[in-house]
Each structure stands twice: as C-alpha cells, then as structure tokens.
Write a protein that holds these residues in place. Structure first.
Motif, short mmCIF file in Angstrom:
data_model
loop_
_atom_site.label_atom_id
_atom_site.label_comp_id
_atom_site.label_asym_id
_atom_site.label_seq_id
_atom_site.Cartn_x
_atom_site.Cartn_y
_atom_site.Cartn_z
N GLY A 17 0.90 -1.41 -0.13
CA GLY A 17 0.08 0.01 0.06
C GLY A 17 0.81 1.37 0.10
O GLY A 17 0.39 2.37 -0.41
N ASP A 18 2.31 1.28 0.54
CA ASP A 18 3.02 2.41 0.58
C ASP A 18 3.71 2.59 -0.69
O ASP A 18 4.60 3.36 -0.87
CB ASP A 18 3.94 2.18 1.68
N GLU A 19 3.87 1.63 -1.88
CA GLU A 19 4.40 1.69 -2.98
C GLU A 19 4.28 2.89 -3.82
O GLU A 19 2.99 3.45 -3.88
CB GLU A 19 4.47 0.43 -3.65
N ALA A 20 5.06 3.13 -4.80
CA ALA A 20 4.68 4.28 -5.69
C ALA A 20 5.21 3.82 -7.20
O ALA A 20 6.28 3.05 -7.36
CB ALA A 20 5.41 5.54 -5.34
N ILE A 21 4.63 4.40 -8.17
CA ILE A 21 5.13 4.28 -9.48
C ILE A 21 4.84 5.55 -10.32
O ILE A 21 4.07 6.40 -9.75
CB ILE A 21 4.43 3.10 -10.04
N GLY A 22 5.54 5.59 -11.44
CA GLY A 22 4.95 6.92 -12.24
C GLY A 22 3.85 6.90 -12.63
O GLY A 22 3.01 5.99 -12.75
N VAL A 23 3.29 8.29 -12.67
CA VAL A 23 1.73 8.35 -12.62
C VAL A 23 1.20 8.02 -14.18
O VAL A 23 -0.22 7.81 -14.16
CB VAL A 23 1.44 10.01 -12.60
N ASN A 24 1.85 7.69 -14.82
CA ASN A 24 1.22 7.39 -16.34
C ASN A 24 1.25 5.68 -16.52
O ASN A 24 0.99 5.23 -17.79
CB ASN A 24 2.13 8.12 -17.45
N TYR A 25 1.60 5.05 -15.56
CA TYR A 25 1.60 3.61 -15.73
C TYR A 25 0.00 3.07 -15.38
O TYR A 25 -0.32 3.18 -14.09
CB TYR A 25 2.65 2.93 -14.89
N TRP A 26 -0.24 2.09 -15.93
CA TRP A 26 -1.49 1.26 -15.94
C TRP A 26 -1.59 -0.10 -16.10
O TRP A 26 -0.73 -0.45 -16.46
CB TRP A 26 -2.52 2.23 -16.75
N ILE A 27 -2.58 -0.62 -15.66
CA ILE A 27 -2.67 -2.10 -15.82
C ILE A 27 -4.07 -2.31 -16.02
O ILE A 27 -5.16 -1.78 -15.63
CB ILE A 27 -2.28 -2.94 -14.40
N SER A 28 -4.26 -3.45 -16.69
CA SER A 28 -5.66 -3.85 -17.12
C SER A 28 -6.06 -5.24 -16.56
O SER A 28 -5.14 -6.09 -16.37
CB SER A 28 -5.86 -4.22 -18.59
N ILE A 29 -7.24 -5.13 -15.87
CA ILE A 29 -8.10 -6.39 -15.28
C ILE A 29 -9.28 -6.50 -16.04
O ILE A 29 -10.31 -5.96 -16.06
CB ILE A 29 -8.43 -6.33 -13.83
N ASP A 81 -11.55 -6.06 -18.82
CA ASP A 81 -11.76 -4.48 -19.56
C ASP A 81 -11.55 -3.31 -18.74
O ASP A 81 -11.79 -2.14 -19.32
CB ASP A 81 -12.87 -4.66 -20.57
N PHE A 82 -11.24 -3.54 -17.38
CA PHE A 82 -10.96 -2.37 -16.42
C PHE A 82 -9.45 -1.94 -16.80
O PHE A 82 -8.62 -2.82 -16.81
CB PHE A 82 -11.02 -2.71 -15.16
N LYS A 83 -9.24 -0.70 -17.09
CA LYS A 83 -7.91 -0.04 -17.32
C LYS A 83 -7.62 0.84 -16.29
O LYS A 83 -8.35 1.80 -16.48
CB LYS A 83 -7.66 0.55 -18.65
N MET A 84 -6.71 0.61 -15.24
CA MET A 84 -6.64 1.74 -14.07
C MET A 84 -5.19 2.02 -14.15
O MET A 84 -4.32 1.28 -14.28
CB MET A 84 -7.11 0.82 -13.09
#
Length: 189
Positions: A149-161, A163-166
């Motif tokens: 829960g405390d991790e971070a990543i670049g703001v433009n990285y997404w993942i699909s589950i 047809d949900f892309k978040m």
C-alpha cells in the motif's frame, strides 16, 4: 536493491519495448520483495514463494492466463533437466512456481522457457511457451497485495484487469478492488 514499485515499473517498461522474456526478472523480484515486506523476513524460501503464488493464484490466472489451460502433456527434456521430478500433474501453478523460482535463482528466465504471443501454454522447439499475459498476472498480484500500500510508480503507468484499465498509482495495496472486479466478472458469466 529496487523497491517493489521500481521493479513493477521496470517490468512494464520491458513489456512495452517487447522484451517479455526480460520482464520476468523484475516481475519475479517484485514478488520476492513483496514476500519480504509481508513476512518481515529478509530471506525468502521456495516455500514462501510457493505459498504466495498459491494465495494469489485466482488473481494471477484471472489477470494473466484466463484461457491458458489445458496444459501441454509432453514436457520438454530440457525442462526436466532443471527439475528432474517436474511434471504437469501439479498443473499451471507448478509451472508458474518453477518460472519464478528459477528466474530468481538464475537472474534470467531459464532458456527452457519462451513467451508465447498467445494466451496459452504450448510446447515448441523443445521449449515450454508461457502465456504472454502471465507477467501481467504476476504484477497484478504484487500491485494489489496489501503489504504494498505504500509503494509508488510513475503516474502514467496502468494495468488492465479484464476490460478495466486503471492507473497503478491508485491500486497499490487495494486487494479489495481486485476481489470486487473478479466477483463482478464471475457473477456476470
């Protein structure tokens, strides 16, 4: 040592450049770091890895291998050289465990594996081809793990589950969202 978020970002960057084979390394390192965080132990055993994959199996298969089964029945000789007792009787879970543990041990995806451009396990040219989405499933298990829960990543990285892309930055540690999405699809089908 890279953080979980940095390993996830590295894996996504490698997949984006078409280097799926190489993406298994940071994805596996992210799993190992997640286990360290959740258990508080510095040394991660093969049993810890096996337990983690088993506990996250529903999400890994949902996100990364929804159409990967059935498994090939004839395991390549080279793969049996790595683990002489290996067979498909344990199923895809055993294969994924072997991929992660051997990638961590060698620092690379073993030569006996290749990445399939489709969504299934196959045998070709003496190699066991892994579904291309497997990395996505492994990364999903890490991203949604409560200990991250405390991790971070670049703001433009997404993942699909499905047809949900978040955006990943909104998903760290949100196992509740992953469960809700899976439930939505399972009830719909």
């Amino acid at each position: 040592m890279r953080s979980v978020g940095e390993n996830v970002q590295a894996a996504i960057d490698l997949m984006g450049s078409g280097s799926y084979r190489s993406a298994f390394v940071p994805a596996s390192l992210a799993v190992e770091s997640t286990i360290r965080k959740s258990t508080g132990r510095e040394v991660v055993s093969e049993d810890d890895l096996r337990r983690y994959l088993k506990e996250n199996w529903a999400l890994i298969t949902f996100m990364g291998m929804p159409r990967a089964l059935p498994l090939p029945l004839s395991i390549p000789f080279g793969l049996k050289r790595i683990v002489p007792v290996f067979s498909v009787h344990g199923g895809a879970e055993e294969i994924v465990d072997l991929v992660v543990t051997q990638t961590l041990r060698l620092g690379r995806l073993p030569d006996e594996f290749a990445v399939n451009s489709g969504g299934t396990f196959e045998i070709k040219d003496g190699k066991l081809l892994l579904p291309i989405g497997l990395i996505n499933g492994i990364l999903g298990s890490v991203i949604f793990d409560r200990s991250n829960g405390d991790e971070a990543i670049g703001v433009n990285y997404w993942i699909s589950i499905s047809d949900f892309k978040m955006f990943i930055s909104e998903l760290w540690g949100r196992a509740d969202l992953a469960a809700r999405i899976m439930k939505f699809y399972l009830e719909r089908d």
